[in-house]
Write a protein that holds these residues in place. Structure first.
Motif, short mmCIF file in Angstrom:
data_model
loop_
_atom_site.label_atom_id
_atom_site.label_comp_id
_atom_site.label_asym_id
_atom_site.label_seq_id
_atom_site.Cartn_x
_atom_site.Cartn_y
_atom_site.Cartn_z
N THR A 1 -62.71 -13.06 -76.20
CA THR A 1 -61.38 -12.62 -75.78
C THR A 1 -61.41 -11.19 -75.26
O THR A 1 -60.49 -10.77 -74.55
CB THR A 1 -60.37 -12.70 -76.95
OG1 THR A 1 -60.82 -11.90 -78.04
CG2 THR A 1 -60.17 -14.14 -77.40
N LYS A 2 -62.46 -10.45 -75.59
CA LYS A 2 -62.59 -9.08 -75.09
C LYS A 2 -63.18 -9.06 -73.68
O LYS A 2 -62.97 -8.10 -72.93
CB LYS A 2 -63.48 -8.25 -76.03
CG LYS A 2 -62.86 -7.97 -77.38
CD LYS A 2 -63.88 -7.45 -78.38
CE LYS A 2 -64.55 -6.18 -77.93
NZ LYS A 2 -65.49 -5.68 -78.97
N SER A 3 -63.90 -10.12 -73.33
CA SER A 3 -64.60 -10.12 -72.05
C SER A 3 -64.15 -11.22 -71.10
O SER A 3 -64.69 -11.35 -70.00
CB SER A 3 -66.11 -10.26 -72.30
OG SER A 3 -66.39 -11.47 -73.00
N ILE A 4 -63.17 -12.03 -71.52
CA ILE A 4 -62.69 -13.11 -70.66
C ILE A 4 -62.18 -12.54 -69.34
O ILE A 4 -61.59 -11.45 -69.30
CB ILE A 4 -61.57 -13.91 -71.38
CG1 ILE A 4 -61.26 -15.20 -70.64
CG2 ILE A 4 -60.32 -13.07 -71.55
CD1 ILE A 4 -62.30 -16.26 -70.81
N ALA A 5 -62.44 -13.24 -68.25
CA ALA A 5 -62.10 -12.72 -66.92
C ALA A 5 -60.59 -12.53 -66.75
O ALA A 5 -60.14 -11.55 -66.15
CB ALA A 5 -62.65 -13.65 -65.84
N GLU A 6 -59.81 -13.48 -67.28
CA GLU A 6 -58.36 -13.43 -67.09
C GLU A 6 -57.66 -12.86 -68.32
O GLU A 6 -57.65 -13.47 -69.38
CB GLU A 6 -57.82 -14.83 -66.79
CG GLU A 6 -56.34 -14.86 -66.45
CD GLU A 6 -55.86 -16.26 -66.09
OE1 GLU A 6 -54.65 -16.43 -65.92
OE2 GLU A 6 -56.71 -17.16 -66.00
#
Length: 341
Positions: free
Chosen positions: A49-54
């Motif tokens: 969730t820290k690196s998700i694109a959106e």
């Protein structure tokens, strides 16, 4: 405990083992889900969730996790829900808890959709196999929060009792204690199709198989919905215990595991440090035999795994049997779905 070097690399065939040692229960781990969809192999949903694109988690949202000393989304969302209600009761004009709630829920939704197998890729043969296999047990203890088990149950739901068979699809203790010939399915860590209200009462989201995942992806209005997702995604074992104690349904599920008798089949479960609460439950249970799956990655890996499980129960009067995960119906290679490019 048998020294590491004394363990051999031999694994039993599940068909022969199950014929000689019938198991009344099944403890299902993430390895079962990974056998179907390799993207279920990820170390941390929180990190995703820290690196998700959106719309990943911002530093503001991360500060809430830090303040509560947890990575458990259920705890954080519940806390923000409470903060919003307190603000309203005290006439405090602050929309920050509500905004953080929406943002964290959206990041969670995006991350789950990124890692979860889409319904359109599920093979009917796999769902049928899972349904048939799970129905062989009196009780299935599922520690996974993905939708593979709920989807499989929906193939022939009359064979199962998930303890939410009430008019409002909520968990009621008196109903749960009613004896049934159907296989009980207990979600030890909750699941994507379960929610919890402010009082800790668990409820099942209803829908068809194709819509179950999309139902989770609805970011409801915080003022119109008292529910938060009920699944323990990660965190320390002590943190998981805290979440379990705060929910009557999860507490009941773990009490049932602690009371399981005779033989239990473990499939796809590492029983690692983060699972100490489950290990303690198994150690307390009046078990006679534990049949544990091991994936035959290499001889050294098999020996290492045997040593690991033996160490967990070294002081218990418990028979350990180790079988080849690929010989169990849930571990058949044909269930694996190729990842989309």
């Amino acid at each position: 405990m048998t020294p590491f070097q004394e363990f051999d690399a031999q694994l039993e065939d599940w068909n022969a083992l199950s014929a000689s040692t019938p198991c009344s229960g099944l403890l299902l781990g993430n390895g079962a889900s990974m056998a179907v969809w390799h993207d279920f192999y990820y170390e941390s949903l929180f990190e995703k969730t820290k690196s998700i694109a959106e719309k990943p988690l911002s530093q503001t949202e991360l500060s809430v996790f830090e303040a509560l000393s947890t990575r458990n989304f259920e705890q954080v969302l519940s806390a923000l829900k409470t903060a919003s209600k307190v603000n309203k009761a005290l006439a405090i004009n602050s929309a920050s808890p509500r905004k953080r709630y929406y943002a964290i829920k959206e990041a969670l939704i995006n991350s789950m959709q990124d890692v979860h197998i889409p319904w359109r890729l599920m093979q009917p043969e796999t769902l049928t196999c899972w349904n048939t296999e799970l129905a062989r047990y009196a009780t299935v203890y599922c520690s996974n929060y993905d939708l593979l088990t709920p989807w499989a149950l929906m193939q022939a739901p009359k064979n199962f009792n998930d303890l939410f068979d009430t008019a409002t699809a909520t968990f009621e203790l008196n109903t749960a204690l009613t004896k049934s010939k159907a296989t009980r399915v207990l979600y030890l860590h909750g699941a994507l199709h379960l929610v919890k209200n402010q009082e800790g009462k668990a409820r099942k989201l209803t829908g068809s198989q194709p819509t179950l995942l999309s139902n989770f992806a609805i970011n409801h209005s915080i003022s119109a919905l008292d529910d938060v997702p009920l699944f323990i995604s990660e965190s320390s074992s002590d943190d998981k215990r805290k979440s379990i104690r705060q929910c009557d349904y999860l507490s009941f599920c773990h009490e049932q595991l602690m009371a399981h008798k005779d033989a239990l089949c473990v499939f796809g479960h590492s029983l690692g440090e983060q699972d100490q609460h489950l290990i303690d439950a198994l150690r307390q249970a009046p078990l006679k035999t534990l049949c544990v799956s091991i994936y035959p990655r290499s001889e050294a890996f098999v020996r290492f795994q045997k040593n690991h499980y033996a160490a967990l129960f070294a002081d218990k009067n418990l028979t350990l049997r180790f079988y080849n995960a690929k010989t169990h119906p849930l571990g058949y290679p044909q269930h694996s779905v190729p990842l989309e490019v």
